[in-house]
Design a protein around this motif. Structure first.
Motif, PDB file in Angstrom:
ATOM      1  N   ASN A  70      41.682  32.832  47.075  1.00 22.48           N
ATOM      2  CA  ASN A  70      40.671  33.511  46.264  1.00 22.48           C
ATOM      3  C   ASN A  70      41.035  33.571  44.786  1.00 22.48           C
ATOM      4  N   LYS A  71      41.878  32.666  44.346  1.00 20.62           N
ATOM      5  CA  LYS A  71      42.388  32.691  42.972  1.00 20.62           C
ATOM      6  C   LYS A  71      41.264  32.764  41.936  1.00 20.62           C
ATOM      7  N   SER A  72      40.209  32.002  42.124  1.00 23.57           N
ATOM      8  CA  SER A  72      39.129  31.998  41.127  1.00 23.57           C
ATOM      9  C   SER A  72      38.321  33.297  41.153  1.00 23.57           C
ATOM     10  N   LYS A  73      38.388  34.055  42.253  1.00 26.94           N
ATOM     11  CA  LYS A  73      37.627  35.299  42.371  1.00 26.94           C
ATOM     12  C   LYS A  73      38.417  36.524  41.908  1.00 26.94           C
ATOM     13  N   LEU A  74      39.713  36.388  41.755  1.00 36.12           N
ATOM     14  CA  LEU A  74      40.541  37.562  41.451  1.00 36.12           C
ATOM     15  C   LEU A  74      40.129  38.235  40.148  1.00 36.12           C
ATOM     16  N   GLY A  75      39.788  37.438  39.151  1.00 39.67           N
ATOM     17  CA  GLY A  75      39.329  38.006  37.877  1.00 39.67           C
ATOM     18  C   GLY A  75      38.057  38.815  38.066  1.00 39.67           C
ATOM     19  N   CYS A  76      37.176  38.340  38.941  1.00 37.49           N
ATOM     20  CA  CYS A  76      35.931  39.074  39.227  1.00 37.49           C
ATOM     21  C   CYS A  76      36.245  40.413  39.883  1.00 37.49           C
ATOM     22  N   PHE A  77      37.199  40.409  40.805  1.00 36.16           N
ATOM     23  CA  PHE A  77      37.577  41.662  41.470  1.00 36.16           C
ATOM     24  C   PHE A  77      38.079  42.672  40.445  1.00 36.16           C
ATOM     25  N   ILE A 107      42.018  38.166  28.593  1.00 38.65           N
ATOM     26  CA  ILE A 107      43.456  37.947  28.406  1.00 38.65           C
ATOM     27  C   ILE A 107      44.269  39.003  29.151  1.00 38.65           C
ATOM     28  N   ASP A 108      43.789  40.247  29.171  1.00 37.30           N
ATOM     29  CA  ASP A 108      44.499  41.292  29.912  1.00 37.30           C
ATOM     30  C   ASP A 108      44.372  41.091  31.419  1.00 37.30           C
ATOM     31  N   ILE A 109      43.202  40.617  31.851  1.00 36.26           N
ATOM     32  CA  ILE A 109      43.038  40.297  33.277  1.00 36.26           C
ATOM     33  C   ILE A 109      43.994  39.172  33.654  1.00 36.26           C
ATOM     34  N   ALA A 110      44.105  38.172  32.797  1.00 34.41           N
ATOM     35  CA  ALA A 110      45.016  37.057  33.055  1.00 34.41           C
ATOM     36  C   ALA A 110      46.461  37.552  33.146  1.00 34.41           C
ATOM     37  N   LYS A 111      46.822  38.458  32.278  1.00 37.79           N
ATOM     38  CA  LYS A 111      48.188  38.983  32.304  1.00 37.79           C
ATOM     39  C   LYS A 111      48.465  39.730  33.598  1.00 37.79           C
ATOM     40  N   VAL A 112      47.545  40.610  34.001  1.00 38.47           N
ATOM     41  CA  VAL A 112      47.799  41.383  35.217  1.00 38.47           C
ATOM     42  C   VAL A 112      47.776  40.471  36.444  1.00 38.47           C
ATOM     43  N   VAL A 132      40.646  32.787  33.862  1.00 40.37           N
ATOM     44  CA  VAL A 132      39.857  33.991  34.154  1.00 40.37           C
ATOM     45  C   VAL A 132      38.417  33.809  33.696  1.00 40.37           C
ATOM     46  N   ASP A 133      38.228  33.275  32.499  1.00 45.67           N
ATOM     47  CA  ASP A 133      36.864  33.050  31.997  1.00 45.67           C
ATOM     48  C   ASP A 133      36.074  32.130  32.921  1.00 45.67           C
ATOM     49  N   ALA A 134      36.710  31.078  33.407  1.00 49.51           N
ATOM     50  CA  ALA A 134      36.037  30.160  34.327  1.00 49.51           C
ATOM     51  C   ALA A 134      35.633  30.887  35.610  1.00 49.51           C
ATOM     52  N   GLY A 135      36.521  31.704  36.132  1.00 56.00           N
ATOM     53  CA  GLY A 135      36.206  32.460  37.343  1.00 56.00           C
ATOM     54  C   GLY A 135      35.118  33.485  37.103  1.00 56.00           C
TER      55      GLY A 135
END
Length: 140
Positions: A70-77, A107-112, A132-135
């Motif tokens: 679910n890597k691409s969805k994690l940013g959405c979560f 960028i903060d979502i990517a960091k976490v 993250v932006d792509a997701g």
């Protein structure tokens, strides 16, 4: 005198070693360190200091297979939260809500996510702001 020489040589070796890191390694360290702070502030209360989750209420962050799938969805979560969706992690179903972090920049979502994806037994490498932006564009 010997101690000063040893300290000086150690410093020189440390500087040389640090300067030999690639840009990718430095980016990973920046993301990971920043993500650790964000995780502690925003995620740790529910998911635990070791990503262990909270009993039957909050899923753990230790299931590498789930995270990679679910890597691409994690940013959405993280950005939009989860609302009454059944999430199956480590073979156990969790149902409930996760609060949104709508004001959190990519960028903060990517960091976490980099911290979470490389802690608790996970090895996912650096998750960039572009990832993250792509997701996020796919989950709207």
């Amino acid at each position: 005198m010997k101690l000063k020489v040893i300290v000086f040589i150690s410093l020189i070796i440390g500087v040389i070693t640090a300067s030999c890191q690639s840009e990718a390694e430095l980016d990973f360290k920046r993301y990971y360190t920043g993500g650790a702070l964000i995780y502690k502030e925003k995620c740790q209360n529910c998911h635990g200091a070791n990503g262990e989750g909270l009993s039957n209420l909050i899923p753990p962050l230790t299931d590498t297979a789930y995270l990679k799938k679910n890597k691409s969805k994690l940013g959405c979560f993280v950005k939009y939260g989860i609302k009454e969706t059944i999430v199956t992690v480590n073979g156990r179903a969790y149902e409930g809500a996760m609060p949104a972090n709508i004001d959190m920049p990519s960028i903060d979502i990517a960091k976490v996510l980099t911290f979470m994806g490389n802690s608790f037994g996970n090895k996912m490498g650096t998750i960039t702001g572009e990832d993250v932006d792509a997701g996020l564009s796919a989950c709207k």
